[in-house]
Each structure stands twice: as structure tokens, then as C-alpha cells.
Design a protein around this motif. Structure first.
Motif, PDB file in Angstrom:
ATOM      1  N   ILE A 156     -82.301 -17.603  -2.766  1.00  0.00           N
ATOM      2  CA  ILE A 156     -81.408 -16.784  -3.588  1.00  0.00           C
ATOM      3  C   ILE A 156     -80.988 -15.542  -2.816  1.00  0.00           C
ATOM      4  O   ILE A 156     -81.770 -14.985  -2.035  1.00  0.00           O
ATOM      5  N   LEU A 190     -78.587 -11.808  -3.306  1.00  0.00           N
ATOM      6  CA  LEU A 190     -77.972 -10.903  -4.279  1.00  0.00           C
ATOM      7  C   LEU A 190     -76.515 -10.641  -3.933  1.00  0.00           C
ATOM      8  O   LEU A 190     -76.176 -10.445  -2.767  1.00  0.00           O
ATOM      9  N   VAL A 221     -83.708  -7.977 -10.562  1.00  0.00           N
ATOM     10  CA  VAL A 221     -83.916  -9.425 -10.428  1.00  0.00           C
ATOM     11  C   VAL A 221     -85.376  -9.729 -10.117  1.00  0.00           C
ATOM     12  O   VAL A 221     -85.973 -10.655 -10.668  1.00  0.00           O
ATOM     13  N   LEU A 250     -76.423 -13.929  -8.673  1.00  0.00           N
ATOM     14  CA  LEU A 250     -77.075 -14.493  -7.488  1.00  0.00           C
ATOM     15  C   LEU A 250     -76.204 -15.549  -6.841  1.00  0.00           C
ATOM     16  O   LEU A 250     -75.461 -16.265  -7.523  1.00  0.00           O
TER      17      LEU A 250
END
Length: 788
Positions: free
Chosen positions: A505, A507, A516, A581
Motif C-alpha cells: 500500500i 499513500l 492510516v 491508498l
């Protein structure tokens, strides 16, 4: 041009041969003269039509040699000159004529393969040649008409295809044999230098001084060489044929002799026909006899067939009934499968709620326990104050009723003992405080050391992550992932596990990193497997790389190639965790949707705005909670501050994180140094009183007992005081103050009791919700069990 010359020579020659035949048949001169005149007339008419076939009317080139489009060139019926500068395409036209009419690439002296004639940068070339097809010698005029169009397409791999069209453009044939037939009919020879003379061939002919080469050229041009080869082949064939004829003659004599013998034998057995007729009658009778017997045998078979057909009809009927039942069962199965999917989705949707309710219950239970602790403290304090109050009241009564007289020396002695005991009590209290402070400083020192070690470890991991981003999730992660890859290649996994999920993932907004990370928590380090067999294999691998108690979570979920369709969960102003994301793998997104419900969690940077959205107004549709940029968690009626100060795994600016950690480590070192200095000072004081404090450090309970005993001795000595010397009013004020304290503690205890009851009620509600949710999940699982 060469074509017209050859035909004008060859055709009259054929008529001369006819005239010679007429001369042999007719001997009178008048007939010969008439024949000569008719032959001359025929020659004149032939000359007028001989040029109407095989004439090149036009030629057009596309992507041929160095020309993208050349032509079409329209040619006249007689002599044509093609002129132009170097490179204008004169040789290209001649080369295209040879290649377009089926000639080989080597015959052009311009290339060894057809693909060399394709223009650079193109994938194919096209040649279109139009041949005249008029007059008496036209080739299939009813099919092609007055012109034959020969189209040739050359591919980049060196292959070519033909398309033969009529004058109207209708496709007639695509076969090379058809083109060969046309050329043979028109007597066009593209490889004959008399018909088509290339530059190289003309140079070779003109520059050659050898008579032998010129003779070869003459033989080739006049086709005498080809005729010689054909003649040799014909002679060989003739020789073989003569041998076969001789053999056939000998065989024919043998056959004639055999025929004579057979003929004589046939005459001698003329009665064979009668016998044959009789044999035929017997065959017919035998056939009918066999038929009769077969009919007798067939009859029971027919009856059996009728019975089997009846059984077959029954079986077909049963089969139709079974098919109907199968269809009904399939429909039931599809309905059950849909129900199972619905139930499974419902169960999956309940798990996050159950986890949230469980967390809520734990928080409520902790609050109730804390309230009970405060309540018990107040209760103990109240009991202590009650005992003190009883003692004070008893003391006052004793002082008031005491009439004993005490001498002045005894009074002074008791006062001295009281003062000494109070000083000793104060020393005991100071020692106890010093020991407690020493223990507190030791705990602080240990905590600071642990925090410093953790920060230094995190700093090392961050510095390592500059070269390998996976080391941010632990120094052992690269080696562990390499072991997983090796196991997958060895076939130990059906599907390669994915993880840690945080590595997949990224940002979109770096300011939301803490939000997050606070939302996902341990899921950042979790792994995802397709089935339980892979999960077991992954746990065995983890046992080699992770210490016990520190293994990450393993989530089992069926792998899919597409992300779930959650477009309904969308807020126009604030992003959800899912939309904030960039996720590299579809299964990582699906896993976080199933386990954490990231499509229903909003990210709102401002805590004030988050409270407005989630608490002051009705929460947005499909939204369960929100997180602020500081990592605070906001529900509809609750607000939890984040326990994290900075992101550990998802921060994008590694250099800034390293700088911040280095500052924190410096602060911790300074804090540790100050704490160690204070600890060193206290330990010096302790060492100065080591003999006195050694026993108290080991027997702190004894010290407290001594304190209580000293208090009792002081009280006993004070009770021996003369009641007149004691200020009873002071004791009464102390008793009154103690009574007020008791009232205050009672009020606090009642408030704490009410608060505890409220918390217990809230806990009961939360536990009831949690139990209800567990019961719902249990019911859903009970429903899903029989369905599975």
C-alpha cells in the motif's frame, strides 16, 4: 515488343507448313497458285490480329524497390520508349515486369529474394500488369474479356500471391498454373533475353568477347537450347516406348494363343449354361428355405423387441422424471448456493462489528474495574476514618473522665518519649519515602532505557530501509520473503502468500500516514493466504524467523483477480481509507475490505471537523468511523485519542523520520542521564545510611508495622497525660474535621457508586450487544453449516 516480333515470325511459319501439305496433296499448278493466294490473304489478316494479344497495356507499382507509388504507365500498341533520369524507375518497371509475370528474383539480376524488392519501412509490395486479350487468339475471352489484369502481392517473408482479374475487375483465379497457361498461350517468356533483356544481361552480351558465350546467348535467345533438351528427353521417351512396344508385341502373341485355347475349351463345355441355370434355381430355393428358417428364428426376437421397446418407453419416462428432479435439485442447489453466499457475506460483515463490540466491552469493563478500584479506595478510607473517629471519641471521653494526677517528672518523661517516638516515626516515614522514590527512579530509568533501545532499534530499521524498503517491517523480513518464494517454487504453496500487507500500500497524501497506520494497526504486518493448507505452511516458516508471541496475523481469504465493487461507499468531501491508498494487489485491497472495512472508514485531517461530521450531525451513509491526521479515532458517540505519535511503517519521508528519531534518542539520552544522576544521588544517600536502611529495604512490611506500633505508643503515652493539660477542644475539632472528611468521603463514595452503576449498566448494554452479535454470528454459522 519482343513478344510481337516472335509471334509475327512464328505464326506465318505455321501457315507455310499448311501450304506445303496442300502442295503434297494437290499436284496441279492452278490449285497451288490459288492456295498461295489464299495463304497470302490469311497472312495479311493474321498480321492485323496477331498484335491484339499479349500486349502490355499498362503497369503500376506500389512500395516496389525505392518507389512508394509508380504508374500506372499506359503503353501503346507498337513500339514504346521509357525514358527518364537515373533513379526515376526505368529499371524498376522492367524488374517489375519480370517479377510480376512469375519470373524469379535472380532472373532480374537485382536481388536474390523477392523480399528485397519491398520498399524499406513497408511490409509488402504490389505489382499490377494489364495484358491485352483481343482477337482470334484471345485466352478465354468469354471469361477475361478484352484485358487480363495480373496482380501480384509480395510479403515481407518472401512469399507472393497472384490475383488474375478480368477487364471489369472480377477475380477469376489465384493460381500460379493459370498465369503459366496465359503466358504459354501468349508465348511470353520472361526469362528469355530476346523477350526481356535486362541491363546486366545486355552488358554481359556487349562486353563479352568470347564466341562461346555469344553462342550460348544465341542458343538461349532462340530457344534452341531448350529445344535440344526437349529433343533429348523425347528421344529417351521414344526409346523406352519402343522397348515397351516390343514387349507388348511378344505379350500379345502369348495372349492370342491363350485366347485360342480358352475358346476351344469353351466350346467343349457348352452345357455349362444349363448347369448354371439349374444352380441358380437351387440357390433361389435355398435362399427361400433360409428365409423361412430365419423368420421362425426372428419371431421370438420381434416379440423381445416389442417388450424391450415397452421397457424403453418406461425407462424414457423415468429418465424424463429424473431430469425434472435433477432440474429442480439444481434450482434448489443454486438457491442454496446464493443463500450460502448471502449468509457468508453477512457473517463476514458481522465479524468487524463483533471485533469493535468486543473492544468496546473490554474498554467498558476496564472502566468499571477502575471505578470499583476507586470505590474500594474510598471505602477503605472511610473505614480508616471511622476507626480514627472512634479512637478520638474514646480518647476525649477518657480524658474527660480521667481524674488521675501525674507528677511533673513523669509528665516530662512521657513528653520526652513522645517527642523521641515522633522523631523516630518521621525518620521511618522519610526512609520509606526515600525507598519509594528510589524504586520509582529505578522504574523510570528502566522505562527510559527500554524506550531508548526501542527508538535505536527503529532508527536502525529506518536506516536499513533506505537500501531495502522491506526492512522497515523488520530486519528478518527480506530473508523470510525469500524463503516464502523458494517454498512457492518448490510447490509447497498452492498460491503464493501476500505480505506484509503494508508493503503493498502507498499513500496518496503523506499527511494521512498516521491516520492510516492507526486504522490498520497490526494489519500492516499481516499476511494473506488463499487456503488453510497454505496458512499451515506459512506458520511453519514463520516459526523459523519470528520469536514466539510476535508472529504477525495470517488472514485466509479466497484469492480473486478483481477488487470488490464498493463504489457505493463514497463521500464527496473526504476520502475513505480505500480511496486514500494506491494498492498494488487486488487481494490486498479485498483483504483489508473484508477484515477492516476500509471502504467505510473516512479520513478527516481536522479533529474538529471530524467531530462535526461524525457526532454533531448524522454520520454519512455507509460510514462507521473516522480517523484524524493525529491518528484519533472518532465514532458517532465516542472519541479515542491515538496512542501513536508518529507513523512507523507508512511514512514516505524516511530522512525526516530518521532526523526525528535521532532527536528523540538525544532527548531520551538526556532524560536517562538526568534520571541516572538523581538515582546516583539517592543511592549515595542510601549508602550513607546503608546499615540502617538495609534491614528496612528487606523488611518494608516490618517498617510499616513499626510505624503503626510507634503511633500506638505515642497514643498510649498521650493517654497518660493529665486531662487538664490536654486541650480537649483541639481533639474535638480534630474529631469534627475527621467527621467532615468522613462525610466528604461518603459523598465521593456515593458518586463513585453511582458512576460505577452507570458504567455497569453501560457495560451490560455493551455485553448484551456483544452477546447478541455473537449469537447472530453463531446463528449465521449454524445456518451456513448445513448449507455447506
Amino acid at each position: 515488343m519482343g513478344k510481337r516480333k516472335e509471334e509475327s515470325i512464328s505464326k506465318p511459319g505455321s501457315h507455310k507448313r499448311r501450304r506445303q501439305e496442300y502442295t503434297n496433296e494437290r499436284s496441279d499448278e492452278s490449285s497451288e497458285e490459288e492456295n498461295s493466294e489464299s495463304s497470302a490473304v490469311s497472312n495479311i489478316s493474321l498480321l492485323s490480329t496477331v498484335g491484339e494479344v499479349g500486349i502490355i497495356e499498362s503497369i503500376q507499382l506500389k512500395n516496389f524497390m525505392c518507389h512508394s507509388m509508380l504508374g500506372p504507365f499506359q503503353f501503346g500498341s507498337n513500339l514504346n520508349f521509357v525514358v527518364g533520369n537515373n533513379g526515376s524507375g526505368k529499371s524498376s518497371v522492367l524488374t517489375a515486369l519480370i517479377v510480376g509475370l512469375g519470373g524469379k528474383a535472380t532472373a532480374t539480376n537485382r536481388g536474390s529474394s523477392l523480399k528485397m524488392f519491398i520498399r524499406d519501412g513497408e511490409t509488402s509490395a504490389d505489382i499490377s500488369i494489364t495484358l491485352r486479350n483481343q482477337g482470334r487468339d484471345a485466352f478465354k475471352p468469354e471469361v477475361y474479356g478484352e484485358s487480363i489484369i495480373v496482380n501480384q502481392h509480395i510479403n515481407l517473408d518472401g512469399s507472393r500471391s497472384y490475383r488474375l482479374k478480368s477487364k471489369s475487375g472480377t477475380l477469376i483465379s489465384s493460381k500460379k498454373e493459370e498465369l503459366t497457361g496465359i503466358l504459354d498461350h501468349f508465348n511470353i517468356q520472361v526469362d528469355n533475353p530476346v523477350s526481356v533483356l535486362t541491363q546486366e544481361m545486355s552488358k554481359s552480351f556487349l562486353q563479352s568477347k568470347n564466341d562461346g558465350d555469344k553462342y550460348k546467348f544465341f542458343m538461349k535467345a532462340t530457344q534452341l537450347e531448350q529445344m535440344k533438351e526437349d529433343y533429348t528427353s523425347i528421344m529417351k521417351t521414344k526409346k523406352k516406348t519402343c522397348i515397351q512396344i516390343e514387349q507388348g508385341v511378344e505379350r500379345l502373341e502369348e495372349l492370342k494363343q491363350l485366347y485360342s485355347e480358352k475358346k476351344e475349351r469353351y466350346k467343349s463345355i457348352g452345357f455349362v449354361n444349363d448347369m448354371r441355370n439349374h444352380l441358380e434355381d437351387l440357390k433361389h430355393k435355398m435362399a427361400w428355405a433360409v428365409v423361412g428358417e430365419m423368420e421362425k428364428e426372428i419371431q421370438p426376437l420381434k416379440e423381445g423387441i416389442v417388450a424391450e421397446e415397452e421397457n424403453n418407453r418406461k425407462f424414457i419416462q423415468k429418465l424424463e422424471e429424473c431430469q425434472v428432479k435433477v432440474k429442480e435439485t439444481e434450482e434448489k442447489y443454486r438457491a442454496i448456493q446464493e443463500k450460502l453466499i448471502t449468509v457468508s457475506e453477512e457473517a463476514q460483515g458481522m465479524h468487524p462489528q463483533c471485533i469493535s463490540l468486543k473492544t468496546d466491552v473490554q474498554a467498558r469493563r476496564k472502566a468499571v474495574n477502575e471505578a470499583e478500584v476507586f470505590y474500594n479506595r474510598f471505602k477503605t478510607e472511610l473505614k480508616r476514618l471511622g476507626k480514627d473517629h472512634e479512637q478520638l471519641c474514646k480518647r476525649i471521653e477518657e480524658l474527660k473522665s480521667s481524674a488521675n494526677q501525674v507528677s511533673e517528672p513523669e509528665k516530662l518523661e512521657r513528653q520526652r518519649k513522645i517527642t523521641h517516638l515522633r522523631e523516630q516515626l518521621k525518620a521511618f516515614h522519610d526512609e520509606e519515602i526515600m525507598m519509594e522514590e528510589h524504586a520509582r527512579f529505578r522504574r523510570e530509568d528502566c522505562d527510559v532505557k527500554q524506550a531508548l533501545d526501542a527508538k535505536q532499534k527503529q532508527l536502525r530499521e529506518l536506516k536499513d530501509s533506505k537500501t531495502n524498503a522491506l526492512k522497515r517491517f523488520g530486519p528478518h523480513i527480506p530473508a523470510f520473503l525469500e524463503a516464502v518464494e523458494t517454498a512457492y517454487k518448490q510447490g509447497r504453496f498452492k498460491h503464493k502468500p501476500l505480505g506484509p500487507l503494508g508493503a503493498f500500500i502507498h499513500l496518496k497524501d503523506a499527511e494521512l500516514a498516521l491516520a492510516v497506520e492507526s486504522c490498520l494497526k497490526g494489519l500492516v504486518q499481516a499476511f494473506c493466504c488463499d487456503n488453510h493448507s497454505d496458512e499451515t505452511t506459512l506458520q511453519l516458516l514463520m516459526s523459523k524467523y519470528y520469536p514466539r508471541g510476535f508472529r504477525p496475523q495470517i488472514i485466509v481469504i479466497k484469492f480473486q483477480s478483481e477488487v470488490y465493487d464498493v463504489r457505493h461507499s463514497h463521500h464527496p468531501e473526504f476520502p475513505s481509507v480505500l480511496t486514500a491508498l494506491d494498492i498494488d494487489h487486488a487481494m490486498v485491497a479485498n483483504c483489508l475490505i473484508d477484515v477492516r472495512g476500509i471502504e467505510t472508514i473516512l479520513l478527516i485531517k481536522s479533529s474538529r471537523k471530524a467531530r462535526e461530521v461524525m457526532q454533531l450531525n448524522q454520520p454519512p451513509k455507509n460510514c462507521r468511523e473516522a480517523f484524524t491526521a493525529e491518528g484519533d479515532q472518532v465514532f458517532e458517540r465516542r472519541y479515542y485519542s491515538s496512542e501513536y505519535l508518529r507513523p512507523k511503517y507508512l511514512s514516505q519521508d524516511v530522512e525526516a523520520e530518521i532526523s526525528h528519531l535521532e532527536k528523540e534518542i538525544e532527548n531520551k539520552k538526556a532524560q536517562l542521564s538526568a534520571s541516572q544522576q538523581r538515582l546516583y544521588s539517592i543511592e549515595n544517600e542510601i549508602r550513607q545510611n546503608e546499615d540502617h536502611l538495609h534491614g528496612h529495604r528487606r523488611h518494608q512490611k516490618d517498617l510499616q508495622i513499626k510505624i503503626r506500633r510507634t503511633n500506638a505508643e505515642i497514643a498510649d503515652l498521650e493517654n497518660m497525660e493529665e486531662h487538664k493539660s490536654v486541650d480537649i477542644r483541639t481533639l474535638e475539632d480534630e474529631a469534627e474535621e475527621n467527621k467532615n472528611k468522613m462525610e466528604s468521603v461518603k459523598n465521593d463514595m456515593q458518586q463513585q457508586s453511582r458512576k460505577m452503576e452507570e458504567l455497569k449498566n453501560v457495560l451490560q448494554v455493551a455485553e448484551k450487544k456483544f452477546e447478541d452479535m455473537k449469537e447472530k454470528i453463531h446463528q449465521v454459522e449454524e445456518i451456513a453449516g448445513p448449507i455447506k
